[in-house]
Every structure is written in C-alpha cells, then in structure tokens.
Design a protein around this motif. Structure first.
Motif, PDB file in Angstrom:
ATOM      1  N   ILE A   1       0.842  -1.196   0.000  1.00  0.00           N
ATOM      2  CA  ILE A   1       0.000   0.000   0.000  1.00  0.00           C
ATOM      3  C   ILE A   1       0.879   1.249   0.000  1.00  0.00           C
ATOM      4  N   THR A   2       0.474   2.236  -0.813  1.00  0.00           N
ATOM      5  CA  THR A   2       1.136   3.542  -0.830  1.00  0.00           C
ATOM      6  C   THR A   2       0.161   4.588  -0.321  1.00  0.00           C
ATOM      7  N   GLU A   3       0.650   5.503   0.514  1.00  0.00           N
ATOM      8  CA  GLU A   3      -0.175   6.579   1.053  1.00  0.00           C
ATOM      9  C   GLU A   3      -0.052   7.825   0.187  1.00  0.00           C
ATOM     10  N   GLY A   4      -1.189   8.428  -0.133  1.00  0.00           N
ATOM     11  CA  GLY A   4      -1.227   9.713  -0.836  1.00  0.00           C
ATOM     12  C   GLY A   4      -1.731  10.779   0.113  1.00  0.00           C
ATOM     13  N   ILE A   5      -1.250  11.990  -0.068  1.00  0.00           N
ATOM     14  CA  ILE A   5      -1.615  13.074   0.841  1.00  0.00           C
ATOM     15  C   ILE A   5      -2.379  14.156   0.088  1.00  0.00           C
ATOM     16  N   LEU A   6      -3.527  14.540   0.632  1.00  0.00           N
ATOM     17  CA  LEU A   6      -4.325  15.657   0.140  1.00  0.00           C
ATOM     18  C   LEU A   6      -4.225  16.776   1.173  1.00  0.00           C
ATOM     19  N   PRO A   7      -4.730  17.964   0.878  1.00  0.00           N
ATOM     20  CA  PRO A   7      -4.621  19.057   1.854  1.00  0.00           C
ATOM     21  C   PRO A   7      -5.183  18.740   3.241  1.00  0.00           C
ATOM     22  N   SER A   8      -6.268  17.991   3.315  1.00  0.00           N
ATOM     23  CA  SER A   8      -6.855  17.729   4.629  1.00  0.00           C
ATOM     24  C   SER A   8      -7.173  16.256   4.869  1.00  0.00           C
ATOM     25  N   SER A   9      -6.623  15.359   4.056  1.00  0.00           N
ATOM     26  CA  SER A   9      -6.892  13.936   4.255  1.00  0.00           C
ATOM     27  C   SER A   9      -5.830  13.078   3.566  1.00  0.00           C
ATOM     28  N   TYR A  10      -5.978  11.771   3.728  1.00  0.00           N
ATOM     29  CA  TYR A  10      -5.064  10.793   3.146  1.00  0.00           C
ATOM     30  C   TYR A  10      -5.873   9.796   2.332  1.00  0.00           C
ATOM     31  N   TYR A  11      -5.248   9.196   1.323  1.00  0.00           N
ATOM     32  CA  TYR A  11      -5.862   8.108   0.563  1.00  0.00           C
ATOM     33  C   TYR A  11      -4.795   7.056   0.325  1.00  0.00           C
ATOM     34  N   TYR A  12      -5.217   5.850  -0.039  1.00  0.00           N
ATOM     35  CA  TYR A  12      -4.292   4.735  -0.165  1.00  0.00           C
ATOM     36  C   TYR A  12      -4.509   4.016  -1.487  1.00  0.00           C
ATOM     37  N   THR A  13      -3.405   3.524  -2.055  1.00  0.00           N
ATOM     38  CA  THR A  13      -3.431   2.823  -3.331  1.00  0.00           C
ATOM     39  C   THR A  13      -2.780   1.463  -3.167  1.00  0.00           C
ATOM     40  N   ILE A  14      -3.429   0.424  -3.700  1.00  0.00           N
ATOM     41  CA  ILE A  14      -2.802  -0.889  -3.777  1.00  0.00           C
ATOM     42  C   ILE A  14      -1.886  -0.851  -4.989  1.00  0.00           C
ATOM     43  N   ASN A  15      -0.618  -1.154  -4.786  1.00  0.00           N
ATOM     44  CA  ASN A  15       0.373  -1.103  -5.872  1.00  0.00           C
ATOM     45  C   ASN A  15       0.357  -2.362  -6.713  1.00  0.00           C
ATOM     46  N   PRO A  16       0.650  -2.258  -7.986  1.00  0.00           N
ATOM     47  CA  PRO A  16       0.905  -1.051  -8.768  1.00  0.00           C
ATOM     48  C   PRO A  16      -0.391  -0.495  -9.359  1.00  0.00           C
ATOM     49  N   ALA A  17      -0.962   0.471  -8.746  1.00  0.00           N
ATOM     50  CA  ALA A  17      -2.183   1.162  -9.189  1.00  0.00           C
ATOM     51  C   ALA A  17      -3.327   0.192  -9.489  1.00  0.00           C
ATOM     52  N   VAL A  18      -3.535  -0.763  -8.589  1.00  0.00           N
ATOM     53  CA  VAL A  18      -4.583  -1.765  -8.752  1.00  0.00           C
ATOM     54  C   VAL A  18      -5.929  -1.238  -8.284  1.00  0.00           C
ATOM     55  N   ALA A  19      -5.948  -0.580  -7.122  1.00  0.00           N
ATOM     56  CA  ALA A  19      -7.198  -0.097  -6.528  1.00  0.00           C
ATOM     57  C   ALA A  19      -6.898   1.064  -5.596  1.00  0.00           C
ATOM     58  N   MET A  20      -7.921   1.905  -5.346  1.00  0.00           N
ATOM     59  CA  MET A  20      -7.737   3.093  -4.519  1.00  0.00           C
ATOM     60  C   MET A  20      -8.810   3.157  -3.439  1.00  0.00           C
ATOM     61  N   SER A  21      -8.406   3.647  -2.282  1.00  0.00           N
ATOM     62  CA  SER A  21      -9.335   3.801  -1.159  1.00  0.00           C
ATOM     63  C   SER A  21     -10.066   5.135  -1.267  1.00  0.00           C
ATOM     64  N   GLY A  22     -10.994   5.332  -0.349  1.00  0.00           N
ATOM     65  CA  GLY A  22     -11.596   6.641  -0.176  1.00  0.00           C
ATOM     66  C   GLY A  22     -10.627   7.514   0.616  1.00  0.00           C
ATOM     67  N   ASN A  23     -11.077   8.677   1.042  1.00  0.00           N
ATOM     68  CA  ASN A  23     -10.229   9.590   1.811  1.00  0.00           C
ATOM     69  C   ASN A  23     -10.424   9.363   3.310  1.00  0.00           C
ATOM     70  N   PHE A  24      -9.335   9.523   4.067  1.00  0.00           N
ATOM     71  CA  PHE A  24      -9.346   9.305   5.501  1.00  0.00           C
ATOM     72  C   PHE A  24      -8.760  10.512   6.212  1.00  0.00           C
ATOM     73  N   SER A  25      -9.319  10.823   7.372  1.00  0.00           N
ATOM     74  CA  SER A  25      -8.784  11.920   8.184  1.00  0.00           C
ATOM     75  C   SER A  25      -7.494  11.467   8.862  1.00  0.00           C
ATOM     76  N   PHE A  26      -6.796  12.408   9.456  1.00  0.00           N
ATOM     77  CA  PHE A  26      -5.529  12.106  10.123  1.00  0.00           C
ATOM     78  C   PHE A  26      -5.703  11.044  11.204  1.00  0.00           C
ATOM     79  N   ARG A  27      -6.779  11.123  11.982  1.00  0.00           N
ATOM     80  CA  ARG A  27      -6.967  10.156  13.078  1.00  0.00           C
ATOM     81  C   ARG A  27      -7.269   8.751  12.576  1.00  0.00           C
ATOM     82  N   ASP A  28      -7.700   8.603  11.316  1.00  0.00           N
ATOM     83  CA  ASP A  28      -7.988   7.294  10.736  1.00  0.00           C
ATOM     84  C   ASP A  28      -6.873   6.815   9.811  1.00  0.00           C
ATOM     85  N   ARG A  29      -5.744   7.499   9.848  1.00  0.00           N
ATOM     86  CA  ARG A  29      -4.620   7.204   8.965  1.00  0.00           C
ATOM     87  C   ARG A  29      -4.122   5.759   9.152  1.00  0.00           C
ATOM     88  N   LEU A  30      -3.812   5.108   8.045  1.00  0.00           N
ATOM     89  CA  LEU A  30      -3.301   3.748   8.050  1.00  0.00           C
ATOM     90  C   LEU A  30      -1.835   3.745   8.472  1.00  0.00           C
TER      91      LEU A  30
END
Length: 83
Positions: free
Chosen positions: A22-51
């Motif tokens: 899993i790779t973590e992506g950062i947005l201005p106010s949340s995080y999202y996650y990608t299964i590598n290599p670009a297989v699938a993407m999560s929704g957005n998560f707040s800092f307290r729910d960060r993986l």
C-alpha cells in the motif's frame, strides 16, 4: 485487525489471499491509499484514521453495479470506521 475497502476498476487484478503493498497519498486535509501497482484506490481518511501499515492481505473481492471492491486486512487496530 483492521479492514479497509478499495475500489478496483477491473476484475482479476488481485485475488483473495494475495499480500499487497500500500502507498499513502496526501491531500490538503486527508489521506488516501493505493494498492500497488495502481490496482485499486481507497476513499479519503482523516488524520486520526490514517493507516499505519504498508502491506496487507486481500480478504474479499466484491462486485456490484458500481464496480469491483477489494477488502484488505491489516495487522493493526481498527480505526473509527466500518467496511
């Protein structure tokens, strides 16, 4: 154990039991996650729910009218969310 759902655009990119990275992506106010290599993407998560993990195991693959979804299980406590 923590479970997280990812949206997958095509079938057969992963299968149940696969260990995925899993790779973590950062947005201005949340995080999202990608299964590598670009297989699938999560929704957005707040800092307290960060993986905390960078890998997990595919537990389930679902298909409905909206597409394919992959449920990945991680070796960490469940965050304040449900799959």
């Amino acid at each position: 154990m923590r479970r997280m759902e990812f949206k997958m655009e095509r079938e057969n990119l992963v299968k149940e039991g696969d260990e995925v990275t899993i790779t973590e992506g950062i947005l201005p106010s949340s995080y999202y996650y990608t299964i590598n290599p670009a297989v699938a993407m999560s929704g957005n998560f707040s800092f307290r729910d960060r993986l905390k993990s960078d890998h997990g195991v595919v537990k389930e693959i679902m298909h409905n009218e909206k597409g394919y979804y992959v449920v990945v299980e991680f070796d960490e406590e469940n965050a304040n969310m449900e799959v």
